[in-house]
Design a protein around this motif. Structure first.
Motif, PDB file in Angstrom:
ATOM      1  N   ASP A  89     -32.392  11.279  26.017  1.00 55.00           N
ATOM      2  CA  ASP A  89     -32.748  11.193  24.601  1.00 55.00           C
ATOM      3  C   ASP A  89     -31.665  11.910  23.809  1.00 55.00           C
ATOM      4  OD1 ASP A  89     -33.910  11.795  22.028  1.00 55.00           O
ATOM      5  OD2 ASP A  89     -35.905  11.535  22.882  1.00 55.00           O
TER       6      ASP A  89
ATOM      7  N   ARG B  17     -31.485  12.440  20.522  1.00 51.10           N
ATOM      8  CA  ARG B  17     -31.906  13.016  19.246  1.00 51.10           C
ATOM      9  C   ARG B  17     -31.803  14.544  19.255  1.00 51.10           C
ATOM     10  NH1 ARG B  17     -37.899  11.088  18.699  1.00 51.10           N
ATOM     11  NH2 ARG B  17     -37.786  11.564  20.938  1.00 51.10           N
TER      12      ARG B  17
ATOM     13  N   HIS C  47     -28.461  16.309  22.803  1.00 53.04           N
ATOM     14  CA  HIS C  47     -28.140  15.917  21.430  1.00 53.04           C
ATOM     15  C   HIS C  47     -26.684  15.466  21.345  1.00 53.04           C
ATOM     16  CE1 HIS C  47     -27.917  17.144  16.907  1.00 53.04           C
ATOM     17  NE2 HIS C  47     -28.127  15.848  17.048  1.00 53.04           N
TER      18      HIS C  47
ATOM     19  N   CYS D  47     -32.541   6.970  21.494  1.00 51.27           N
ATOM     20  CA  CYS D  47     -32.650   8.015  20.460  1.00 51.27           C
ATOM     21  C   CYS D  47     -33.784   7.610  19.525  1.00 51.27           C
ATOM     22  CB  CYS D  47     -31.323   8.190  19.727  1.00 51.27           C
ATOM     23  SG  CYS D  47     -30.756   6.677  18.910  1.00 51.27           S
TER      24      CYS D  47
ATOM     25  N   GLU E 231     -27.830   7.266  17.261  1.00 49.54           N
ATOM     26  CA  GLU E 231     -27.452   8.466  18.012  1.00 49.54           C
ATOM     27  C   GLU E 231     -27.173   8.112  19.468  1.00 49.54           C
ATOM     28  OE1 GLU E 231     -30.027  11.972  15.929  1.00 49.54           O
ATOM     29  OE2 GLU E 231     -31.116  10.191  16.590  1.00 49.54           O
ATOM     30  N   GLY E 232     -28.003   7.218  19.995  1.00 48.56           N
ATOM     31  CA  GLY E 232     -27.789   6.769  21.367  1.00 48.56           C
ATOM     32  C   GLY E 232     -26.478   6.031  21.530  1.00 48.56           C
TER      33      GLY E 232
ATOM     34  N   SER F  10     -35.269   1.889  21.175  1.00 49.80           N
ATOM     35  CA  SER F  10     -35.336   3.340  21.086  1.00 49.80           C
ATOM     36  C   SER F  10     -36.729   3.823  20.661  1.00 49.80           C
ATOM     37  CB  SER F  10     -34.234   3.873  20.168  1.00 49.80           C
ATOM     38  OG  SER F  10     -32.999   3.919  20.866  1.00 49.80           O
TER      39      SER F  10
END
Length: 307
Positions: free
Chosen positions: A195, A197, A222, A260, A265-266, A288
């Motif tokens: 993940d 995020r 992150h 994410c 973000e991913g 996601s």
């Protein structure tokens, strides 16, 4: 190697050197100075396609890289079955990419701005890079440091509009880099689900999501840990983050599934692992958490998995 093989090899090398866009075919990052040289190439046929991926069209009006065509990243997504910001169907996406001038035979330079968290659009650059890769484009560079680094180096910007002629997409794409929710749920034992995020969202401490937490079994990493603190468009060298990645379980020999909140973000984490760290097997769950959270038949958790 016999004389014939040697001659063929020499001819192939000479051909590659005579066609620099083909010789450099790769996906990765590029310095602003090198990007400027390519944009100013004396031969127009060798100049790259430059894509400004910022969501704010007024930002493009205020100033952009020379020859940059504005491709708002969010035009590539829309609501589907009630779930916001899902990727568009293939026919619509292809039409938008062709309209933006994406070309199977050219190098593509991608950039954005917003160098400080939480307002950061490096994620729009990596998302567009991901979409281009998915549709078969093999020659892509993200400008390292984005527009902030470009202007810091006092390189030229313009307010003149620029529109690419219609492009031509490769005949064959790479749909296999994308994951569905079924792929994630049916992943093989040993597959690393990560993940991307911020950690507070991973543990469910947020006011954003329909459901709180993360997909069971996912680890937290992150994406911003891979970027310079004073410019989150600037990628850290792999040597600086290798130990952190491996300590989190993100190793080169692993099969890695990334997700994410909405996939931006991913896309950054996947871009880094695949094209900076050169990990061979990294894929992105496009739906996601925005999609998974709506599928209430599937469980969510807030605690980190036990090692």
């Amino acid at each position: 190697m016999n004389p014939f093989q040697l001659r063929v090899s020499c001819l192939l090398v000479a051909f590659a050197l005579s066609t620099p866009n083909m010789a450099r075919a790769d996906i990765g990052i590029i310095s602003p100075a090198e990007a400027k040289k390519l944009i100013e190439d004396a031969d127009p046929a060798k100049r790259p396609i430059v894509l400004d991926t910022r969501g704010g069209y007024k930002d493009y009006f205020r100033g952009h890289l020379p020859s940059a065509h504005h491709l708002n990243f969010d035009t590539l997504r829309g609501t589907d079955n009630g779930v916001p910001v899902q990727y568009l169907p293939d026919d619509l996406t292809k039409a938008l990419l062709v309209r933006a001038g994406v070309n199977k035979d050219r190098l593509h330079l991608i950039y954005a701005t917003g160098d400080k968290l939480p307002n950061d659009e490096i994620l729009s650059a990596s998302m567009v890079a991901y979409v281009l890769e998915k549709y078969g484009v093999e020659n892509i560079r993200i400008v390292d440091g984005g527009l902030p680094e470009w202007t810091k180096q006092k390189l030229p910007v313009t307010q003149e509009y620029f529109g690419n002629p219609k492009g031509t997409l490769p005949e064959k794409g790479k749909p296999e880099i994308a994951l569905t929710v079924d792929d994630v749920l049916k992943r093989k034992p040993g597959t690393v689900l990560v993940d991307a995020r911020p950690h507070n969202e991973y543990v469910g401490d947020d006011d954003i999501w329909l459901r709180k937490g993360h997909i069971p079994g996912a680890i937290s990493f992150h994406w911003a840990r891979l970027m310079e603190k004073d410019n989150t468009h600037k990628f850290l060298a792999f040597e600086k983050v290798k130990a952190d990645l491996e300590a989190a379980g993100l190793k080169a020999d692993a099969e890695i599934y990334v997700y994410c909140g909405t996939s931006r973000e991913g896309s950054l984490l996947r871009f880094y692992l695949k094209h900076v760290a050169k990990y061979p097997n990294v894929r992105l769950y496009e739906g996601s958490w925005k999609e998974y959270a709506s599928l209430k038949q599937f469980p969510a958790e807030k605690d980190a998995p036990k090692k």
